[in-house]
Design a protein around this motif. Structure first.
Motif, short mmCIF file in Angstrom:
data_model
loop_
_atom_site.label_atom_id
_atom_site.label_comp_id
_atom_site.label_asym_id
_atom_site.label_seq_id
_atom_site.Cartn_x
_atom_site.Cartn_y
_atom_site.Cartn_z
N SER A 190 0.84 -1.20 0.00
CA SER A 190 0.00 0.00 0.00
C SER A 190 0.88 1.24 0.00
O SER A 190 2.00 1.22 0.52
N VAL A 191 0.33 2.30 -0.56
CA VAL A 191 0.95 3.63 -0.51
C VAL A 191 -0.05 4.58 0.14
O VAL A 191 -1.21 4.66 -0.29
N ARG A 244 -1.14 24.47 5.40
CA ARG A 244 -0.25 24.06 6.49
C ARG A 244 -0.92 23.09 7.46
O ARG A 244 -0.54 22.99 8.62
N GLU A 245 -1.92 22.34 6.97
CA GLU A 245 -2.63 21.41 7.85
C GLU A 245 -3.00 20.16 7.05
O GLU A 245 -3.54 20.26 5.94
N PRO A 246 -2.72 18.94 7.56
CA PRO A 246 -3.14 17.72 6.86
C PRO A 246 -4.66 17.69 6.72
O PRO A 246 -5.39 17.87 7.70
N ASP A 247 -5.15 17.47 5.50
CA ASP A 247 -6.59 17.52 5.27
C ASP A 247 -7.11 16.33 4.47
O ASP A 247 -8.32 16.25 4.23
N ALA A 248 -6.24 15.40 4.04
CA ALA A 248 -6.72 14.27 3.25
C ALA A 248 -5.71 13.14 3.29
O ALA A 248 -4.51 13.36 3.51
N LEU A 249 -6.22 11.92 3.10
CA LEU A 249 -5.39 10.72 2.97
C LEU A 249 -5.75 10.03 1.66
O LEU A 249 -6.93 9.82 1.37
N LEU A 250 -4.74 9.68 0.90
CA LEU A 250 -4.91 8.91 -0.32
C LEU A 250 -4.25 7.55 -0.09
O LEU A 250 -3.04 7.47 0.11
N ILE A 251 -5.06 6.49 -0.10
CA ILE A 251 -4.56 5.14 0.17
C ILE A 251 -4.67 4.34 -1.12
O ILE A 251 -5.76 4.13 -1.64
N ILE A 252 -3.52 3.89 -1.62
CA ILE A 252 -3.45 3.16 -2.89
C ILE A 252 -3.06 1.72 -2.58
O ILE A 252 -1.98 1.46 -2.03
N ASN A 253 -3.94 0.80 -2.92
CA ASN A 253 -3.64 -0.62 -2.72
C ASN A 253 -2.82 -1.13 -3.91
O ASN A 253 -3.13 -0.83 -5.07
N LEU A 254 -1.78 -1.87 -3.62
CA LEU A 254 -0.89 -2.38 -4.67
C LEU A 254 -1.02 -3.90 -4.78
O LEU A 254 -1.35 -4.57 -3.80
N PRO A 255 -0.84 -4.44 -5.99
CA PRO A 255 -0.33 -3.76 -7.19
C PRO A 255 -1.40 -3.21 -8.11
O PRO A 255 -1.11 -2.43 -9.01
#
Length: 351
Positions: free
Chosen positions: A211-212, A220-231
């Protein structure tokens, strides 16, 4: 002396009275016409100023004081009424509690099962969704063995996570990533630099990452997560909000080397089932109940006191979209996309 003169209330009143616009106030003309003084004194400016100050004190200051007094009385009356209603509501609540206790006691005396009032929560009042999974849905659960997450969930592949950021990192981004590394097993951080995300995905595939995770920041503030399942995907985009780092959590604990247990509740729809499998990692459980039973015969029973401590970080994720395959912002196909018109009620859930 100069400061005392500036703060003198009488002097301030005289200044305010002199600055008042008497010509545009019809009350002044009526008041001045009723003043009985000799004609030669009416022409003197000091006499006129004297009566102007008296007019200002009587009609302007007194009226302002009356309005303030009325407003104060309104606030007092409102507070008294509010306190009375609050007391009545409290008394009624106590009566209802006593009635419930009496009903439970009567039911127990008669040997019946006492009916307890179920509190209303967001979960048990959620709107009915036709995509909710049923326990007898064989088609849904049969597909679990062939989806993209089956190898990880069956522990055929060891999860390996690559965490990176967008090109413009934030102030709290590094601290947030550091805490993610401390709670997610086998997670590694790689600096984004100027690399495109597709190249990072290819690099992660070659290094056998499963995963990535991309921590996106804005202002200047974390506002999102992008989760990429591999492959082969899928890719989930989550909105991140209400972030509280470990140092800001009162009486926080510190993470250990144990593998964390992830608890997912109310992921009941088909989309929720898929997202739950997407972010859930489990361990293969061996059937060692017989060994435990044999050992428990020789081990005395002891009381165990367990105290839970929050390690952090604490945050809220809201799914924005779920995309087929790995990240592709231009030609990617989406399984599900959240739209503003879908938010018709706070009791409507999609997971």
């Amino acid at each position: 002396m100069g400061e005392e003169e500036e703060r003198d209330p009488q002097r301030l009143k005289r200044i305010a009275a002199a600055a008042y616009d008497y010509d545009n106030d019809p009350r002044w003309a009526e008041y001045w016409s009723n003043v009985v003084i000799p004609p030669h004194m009416a022409a003197r400016s000091d006499v006129v100023d004297h009566f102007k100050r008296k007019f200002y004190q009587r009609f302007i200051i007194f009226c302002w004081f009356s309005v303030a007094l009325v407003n104060t009385m309104k606030i007092y009356v409102f507070s008294a009424v509010h306190a009375k209603l609050k007391r009545e509501k409290k008394i009624e609540k106590r009566k209802q509690a006593k009635a419930r206790e009496a009903a439970i006691k009567r039911a127990l005396d008669l040997g019946e099962e006492a009916k307890k009032k179920v509190p209303r929560t967001i979960e048990n009042t959620r709107e009915v969704d036709e995509t909710v999974c049923r326990p007898d849905d064989e088609e849904l659960f049969a597909g679990n063995d062939a989806d993209e997450f089956s190898q990880v969930l069956k522990q055929q592949v060891t999860p390996k996570i690559l965490i990176t950021t967008n090109r413009f990192n934030s102030t709290r981004g590094p601290a947030f990533i550091q805490e993610l590394l401390s709670v997610i097993p086998n997670a590694h951080y790689h600096k984004r630099g100027t690399y495109e995300l597709k190249k990072i995905v290819e690099y992660a595939k070659n290094k056998d990452f499963t995963s990535v995770v991309v921590v996106h920041s804005n202002r200047r503030e974390p506002d999102a997560l992008l989760i990429i399942n591999l492959p082969d995907g899928p890719t989930a985009h989550f909105k991140l909000s209400k972030l509280v780092l470990r140092k800001d959590i009162k009486n926080h604990g510190n993470p250990t080397d144990h593998k964390p247990e992830l608890v997912l509740n109310n992921f009941t729809t088909r989309l929720g089932h898929r997202v739950g499998r997407y972010i859930f990692e489990t361990k293969e459980k061996k059937d060692d109940s017989k060994d435990k039973a044999a050992k428990s015969k020789n081990v005395p029973q002891e009381k165990m006191i367990v105290r839970l401590q929050e390690c952090g970080p604490r945050f809220t994720l809201k799914l924005r979209n779920l995309q087929h395959g790995t990240f592709d912002s231009k030609g990617g196909e989406y399984e599900w996309v959240h739209k503003p018109e879908m938010d018709t009620s706070r009791r409507r859930f999609f997971l």
